[in-house]
Design a protein around this motif. Sequence first.
Motif, PDB file in Angstrom:
ATOM      1  N   GLY A  69     -25.204  -5.594  -5.196  1.00  0.00           N
ATOM      2  CA  GLY A  69     -26.024  -5.244  -5.996  1.00  0.00           C
ATOM      3  C   GLY A  69     -24.872  -7.225  -6.782  1.00  0.00           C
ATOM      4  N   TRP A  70     -23.725  -7.638  -6.382  1.00  0.00           N
ATOM      5  CA  TRP A  70     -23.540  -8.101  -7.544  1.00  0.00           C
ATOM      6  C   TRP A  70     -23.801  -9.723  -6.845  1.00  0.00           C
ATOM      7  CZ3 TRP A  70     -17.589  -5.996  -6.371  1.00  0.00           C
ATOM      8  CH2 TRP A  70     -17.310  -4.496  -7.098  1.00  0.00           C
ATOM      9  N   THR A  71     -23.962  -9.787  -6.321  1.00  0.00           N
ATOM     10  CA  THR A  71     -24.818 -10.974  -6.046  1.00  0.00           C
ATOM     11  C   THR A  71     -26.048 -11.398  -5.428  1.00  0.00           C
ATOM     12  OG1 THR A  71     -23.552 -11.753  -4.012  1.00  0.00           O
ATOM     13  CG2 THR A  71     -22.477 -11.683  -5.093  1.00  0.00           C
ATOM     14  N   THR A  72     -26.854 -12.397  -5.856  1.00  0.00           N
ATOM     15  CA  THR A  72     -27.992 -12.761  -5.019  1.00  0.00           C
ATOM     16  C   THR A  72     -27.745 -14.028  -4.362  1.00  0.00           C
ATOM     17  OG1 THR A  72     -29.197 -13.384  -6.690  1.00  0.00           O
ATOM     18  CG2 THR A  72     -29.365 -10.943  -6.268  1.00  0.00           C
ATOM     19  N   GLY A  73     -28.151 -14.415  -3.535  1.00  0.00           N
ATOM     20  CA  GLY A  73     -27.405 -15.371  -2.722  1.00  0.00           C
ATOM     21  C   GLY A  73     -26.498 -15.949  -3.437  1.00  0.00           C
ATOM     22  N   HIS A  74     -26.427 -16.639  -4.095  1.00  0.00           N
ATOM     23  CA  HIS A  74     -24.529 -17.573  -4.111  1.00  0.00           C
ATOM     24  C   HIS A  74     -24.737 -17.540  -5.643  1.00  0.00           C
ATOM     25  CE1 HIS A  74     -24.176 -20.327  -0.220  1.00  0.00           C
ATOM     26  NE2 HIS A  74     -23.544 -18.909  -0.499  1.00  0.00           N
ATOM     27  N   ASP A  78     -25.254  -9.484 -13.565  1.00  0.00           N
ATOM     28  CA  ASP A  78     -24.584  -9.315 -13.956  1.00  0.00           C
ATOM     29  C   ASP A  78     -23.843  -8.203 -14.218  1.00  0.00           C
ATOM     30  OD1 ASP A  78     -25.900 -11.406 -15.869  1.00  0.00           O
ATOM     31  OD2 ASP A  78     -27.432  -9.397 -17.029  1.00  0.00           O
ATOM     32  N   GLU A  79     -24.270  -7.611 -12.876  1.00  0.00           N
ATOM     33  CA  GLU A  79     -23.311  -6.294 -12.682  1.00  0.00           C
ATOM     34  C   GLU A  79     -22.500  -6.497 -11.831  1.00  0.00           C
ATOM     35  OE1 GLU A  79     -23.721  -2.470 -10.144  1.00  0.00           O
ATOM     36  OE2 GLU A  79     -25.423  -3.705  -9.873  1.00  0.00           O
ATOM     37  N   GLY A  80     -22.187  -8.248 -11.003  1.00  0.00           N
ATOM     38  CA  GLY A  80     -21.262  -8.957 -10.568  1.00  0.00           C
ATOM     39  C   GLY A  80     -20.316  -9.506 -11.474  1.00  0.00           C
ATOM     40  N   ARG A  81     -20.843  -9.533 -12.577  1.00  0.00           N
ATOM     41  CA  ARG A  81     -19.826 -10.582 -13.321  1.00  0.00           C
ATOM     42  C   ARG A  81     -19.111  -8.990 -13.977  1.00  0.00           C
ATOM     43  NH1 ARG A  81     -23.478 -14.565 -14.209  1.00  0.00           N
ATOM     44  NH2 ARG A  81     -25.279 -13.800 -14.961  1.00  0.00           N
ATOM     45  N   SER A  82     -19.607  -8.320 -14.668  1.00  0.00           N
ATOM     46  CA  SER A  82     -19.141  -7.072 -15.483  1.00  0.00           C
ATOM     47  C   SER A  82     -17.931  -6.858 -14.433  1.00  0.00           C
ATOM     48  CB  SER A  82     -19.539  -6.121 -15.989  1.00  0.00           C
ATOM     49  OG  SER A  82     -20.388  -6.603 -16.537  1.00  0.00           O
ATOM     50  N   ALA A  83     -17.732  -6.873 -13.070  1.00  0.00           N
ATOM     51  CA  ALA A  83     -17.027  -5.825 -11.964  1.00  0.00           C
ATOM     52  C   ALA A  83     -15.994  -7.029 -11.791  1.00  0.00           C
ATOM     53  CB  ALA A  83     -17.739  -5.734 -10.691  1.00  0.00           C
ATOM     54  N   HIS A  84     -17.006  -8.174 -11.745  1.00  0.00           N
ATOM     55  CA  HIS A  84     -15.969  -9.553 -11.506  1.00  0.00           C
ATOM     56  C   HIS A  84     -14.794  -9.343 -12.883  1.00  0.00           C
ATOM     57  CE1 HIS A  84     -13.851 -13.926 -12.552  1.00  0.00           C
ATOM     58  NE2 HIS A  84     -13.984 -13.140 -10.853  1.00  0.00           N
TER      59      HIS A  84
END
Length: 127
Positions: A69-74, A78-84
């Motif tokens: 759930g960290w990305t959709t397409g390219h 928001d969850e991916g930004r937090s993880a990043h």
Amino acid sequence: MSQRMIGYWLKHLDELFERALPAALAAHDLSRREWQVLNVLASGDGDPRAALEPFDGVDDALRGLAMRGWTTGHQVTDEGRSAHAAITEHVVRFRRQAADGVSPDEYGLTVDVLRRMAANLEAAYTA
């Protein structure tokens, strides 16, 4: 100074990165390639397939990041930004450790020399 050639040191350093970076990413159960893809997407550098062209596993990394759930397409969610952001802290420490004793100028010069050597060989052997 060792008499080993540049190819040895490039391969050796890459092998060390392959073995050591997973420890920096372990808290997030993330592979090196997933980190690279997430970082490319988070930085807005476009399609990770182009940015990471010589490397295998980019499509698998894209699928893995989407399944989290960290990305959709390219796009990074928001969850991916937090993880990043959280993972970046670990990677910055890892990079500092790897470059300990290397000045920013030395690092920049090394990257520039390697870039030019690659360009020379690309021009000579790819048409």
